[in-house]
Design an enzyme around this catalytic site. Structure first.
Site, PDB file in Angstrom:
ATOM      1  N   LYS A   1       0.831  -1.201   0.000  1.00 55.13           N
ATOM      2  CA  LYS A   1       0.000   0.000   0.000  1.00 55.13           C
ATOM      3  C   LYS A   1       0.873   1.261   0.000  1.00 55.13           C
ATOM      4  CE  LYS A   1      -2.632   0.419   3.685  1.00 55.13           C
ATOM      5  NZ  LYS A   1      -2.587   1.692   4.441  1.00 55.13           N
TER       6      LYS A   1
ATOM      7  N   ARG B   1       2.606   6.129  -3.380  1.00 50.03           N
ATOM      8  CA  ARG B   1       3.666   6.989  -3.880  1.00 50.03           C
ATOM      9  C   ARG B   1       3.822   6.862  -5.392  1.00 50.03           C
ATOM     10  NH1 ARG B   1       4.070   5.883   1.271  1.00 50.03           N
ATOM     11  NH2 ARG B   1       5.291   7.207   2.695  1.00 50.03           N
TER      12      ARG B   1
ATOM     13  N   SER C   1       6.305  10.900   9.448  1.00 50.66           N
ATOM     14  CA  SER C   1       7.205  10.999   8.294  1.00 50.66           C
ATOM     15  C   SER C   1       6.435  11.344   7.026  1.00 50.66           C
ATOM     16  CB  SER C   1       7.952   9.676   8.098  1.00 50.66           C
ATOM     17  OG  SER C   1       7.049   8.633   7.733  1.00 50.66           O
ATOM     18  N   GLN C   2       5.102  11.125   7.033  1.00 51.17           N
ATOM     19  CA  GLN C   2       4.296  11.417   5.842  1.00 51.17           C
ATOM     20  C   GLN C   2       4.300  12.901   5.505  1.00 51.17           C
ATOM     21  OE1 GLN C   2       0.587   9.675   7.064  1.00 51.17           O
ATOM     22  NE2 GLN C   2       1.196   7.609   6.470  1.00 51.17           N
TER      23      GLN C   2
ATOM     24  N   SER D   1      10.280   6.702  11.665  1.00 45.78           N
ATOM     25  CA  SER D   1       9.726   6.049  10.461  1.00 45.78           C
ATOM     26  C   SER D   1      10.422   6.560   9.203  1.00 45.78           C
ATOM     27  CB  SER D   1       8.211   6.260  10.373  1.00 45.78           C
ATOM     28  OG  SER D   1       7.540   5.562  11.382  1.00 45.78           O
TER      29      SER D   1
ATOM     30  N   ASP E   1       3.447   0.037  12.984  1.00 45.86           N
ATOM     31  CA  ASP E   1       2.295  -0.728  12.493  1.00 45.86           C
ATOM     32  C   ASP E   1       2.387  -2.215  12.815  1.00 45.86           C
ATOM     33  OD1 ASP E   1       1.063   1.504  11.500  1.00 45.86           O
ATOM     34  OD2 ASP E   1       1.836   1.254   9.461  1.00 45.86           O
TER      35      ASP E   1
ATOM     36  N   ARG F   1      -3.737   2.747  19.283  1.00 41.73           N
ATOM     37  CA  ARG F   1      -3.418   1.319  19.167  1.00 41.73           C
ATOM     38  C   ARG F   1      -2.777   0.742  20.416  1.00 41.73           C
ATOM     39  NH1 ARG F   1      -1.512   1.107  12.952  1.00 41.73           N
ATOM     40  NH2 ARG F   1      -3.587   0.956  12.028  1.00 41.73           N
TER      41      ARG F   1
END
EC number: 2.5.1.19
Length: 422
Positions: A19, A24, A157-158, A183, A304, A335
């Site tokens: 994903k 990207r 980091s996104q 990340s 994750d 989470r």
């Protein structure tokens, strides 16, 4: 809801497309000066959200026969970004949309409007973009300007990846992390994908672990690719690797890249450290042997993986430690809390200490009902926990799995597991 028994899956399963890589590649293709074809054997709600949003920004995106054809188009007078519940779609496309459109409507669903967008929004505001409010739904106006961007590296980091993907459209830009970048593998995946589509990113890594910088030169532009292959997904391959480690029954995942930069490739070392064998044959990876050694995992670079590693920890006698999980509180659910509750609900023992989680495994759970809190990775964890449960596990909100792996339960049953809708 689904009910899952302790029937054991084993055999060979094809990997699903990564994903993170697909997001990207689709964005690079939509911004390229020539058409692209992308090989994508399966899709998901999150990938669909990115394709829908790229259409809303003027690109022509057609998915047929496991191939995505992408051609850039003229920017619309008013763009439209529709991430649904995909945080990656939202964070990558906010700066990209502002780099090509002067007016963009942005929507979001579920928990996504409350997930953090700072400090990226402040940096975009400082570079020419205004927002009707600070969380979606909102309207962005103004064209993103190039230059110097600086952000802390411990939120997402996104933010860095989104600004990097926007940079070729806005001119010479440098994005700098003022704290250690967590990340960071996901940023490496972004820069590698950009390189595949013709844009070289200069990476400066100082000795101090701060002021890590990424520069996109003036005049860079994306170039389309033919038959571009999306890698197999390490995040979802981890489900099968953990299943094998929990039961001792081997599972082979095909179509994987041993040298991938995906962050969740680290699950290989987790399995080895837990006492399993990880065997490679070309692009096929097999896990054999039952896990027997408690896990000690730093979550900063692979957050994750906590849910599936928690399931593995329940199958191992002794205390497993998962540390530095602060960012897990900002996911589709909190989470850390959700994983702890799931373990307790199914009869396991867990303790929380700040942002660290400790699971005291016994090799067996009682089963019962677990709440997946509309989080796809909790669905994966609960399904795995059924493998060592005395009674079937009933998973509330199991439909959340369609976010990343719509065919998961079909694949689970294909390998001999037993998951049925209720």
């Amino acid at each position: 809801m689904h009910s899952v028994t302790n029937a054991i899956p084993t055999g060979t399963i094809a990997s699903i497309p990564a994903k993170a890589h697909a997001h990207r590649a689709l964005i690079c293709a939509a911004l390229a000066t020539s058409p692209s074809t992308i090989l994508l054997s399966r899709t998901s709600k999150d990938i669909d959200a990115t394709m829908d949003s790229l259409r809303g920004l003027g690109a022509h995106v057609v998915y047929e026969n496991k191939i995505v054809t992408v051609t850039s188009g003229p920017a619309p007078a008013k763009g439209n970004v529709v991430p649904h519940e995909s945080g990656t779609t939202l964070r990558l496309l906010l700066p990209v949309a502002a780099s090509i459109c002067n007016d963009v409507d942005v929507d979001a669903k579920g928990r996504l409007p409350d997930r953090p967008l700072e400090p990226m929004l402040s940096e975009m505001k400082a570079h020419g973009v205004t927002f009707s409010q600070d969380k979606p739904p909102f309207t962005m106006t103004g064209h993103l300007q190039g230059g110097q961007f600086s952000m802390v590296g411990d939120v997402s980091s996104q933010f860095f990846s989104g600004l990097l993907l926007a940079a070729p459209q806005i001119g010479l830009s440098t994005i700098t992390s003022t704290t250690p970048l967590q990340s960071s593998d996901y940023v490496t995946l972004t820069t590698e994908t950009m390189r595949n589509f013709g844009v070289e990113v200069e990476h400066t890594l100082p000795d101090t672990d701060i002021n890590e910088a990424f520069t996109v030169p003036f005049g860079a532009s994306f170039i389309g690719r033919d038959n571009y292959q999306i890698e197999g997904d390490w995040s979802n391959a981890a489900i099968w690797m953990v299943a094998a480690g929990m039961t001792g029954r081997p599972i082979t995942i095909t179509g994987m890249n041993k040298n991938s930069v995906q962050a969740d490739r680290r699950i290989m070392q987790v399995m080895i450290d837990a006492g399993c064998d990880v065997i490679w044959d070309g692009m096929n990876v097999t896990v054999t042997g039952r896990a027997s050694k408690p896990i000690h995992a730093d979550l900063e670079q692979m957050p994750d993986m906590l849910p599936v590693m928690a399931a593995l920890a329940c199958s191992i006698s002794g205390e497993s430690a998962f540390v530095k999980g602060a960012r897990l509180r900002l996911k589709e659910s909190d989470r850390l809390v959700a994983v702890a509750n799931l373990v307790r609900d199914l009869g396991g023992t867990v303790r929380e200490d700040g942002d660290d989680l400790y699971i005291i495994g016994s090799g067996i759970l009682k089963g019962g009902q677990g709440d997946c809190v509309n989080d796809h990775r909790l669905v994966m964890a609960g399904t795995l926990m059924a493998l060592i449960s005395e009674n079937p596990v009933t998973l509330k909100d199991s439909e959340a799995i369609t976010k990343s792996y719509p065919d998961f339960f079909e694949d689970w049953n294909l390998l001999g597991g037993n998951a049925q809708p209720v």
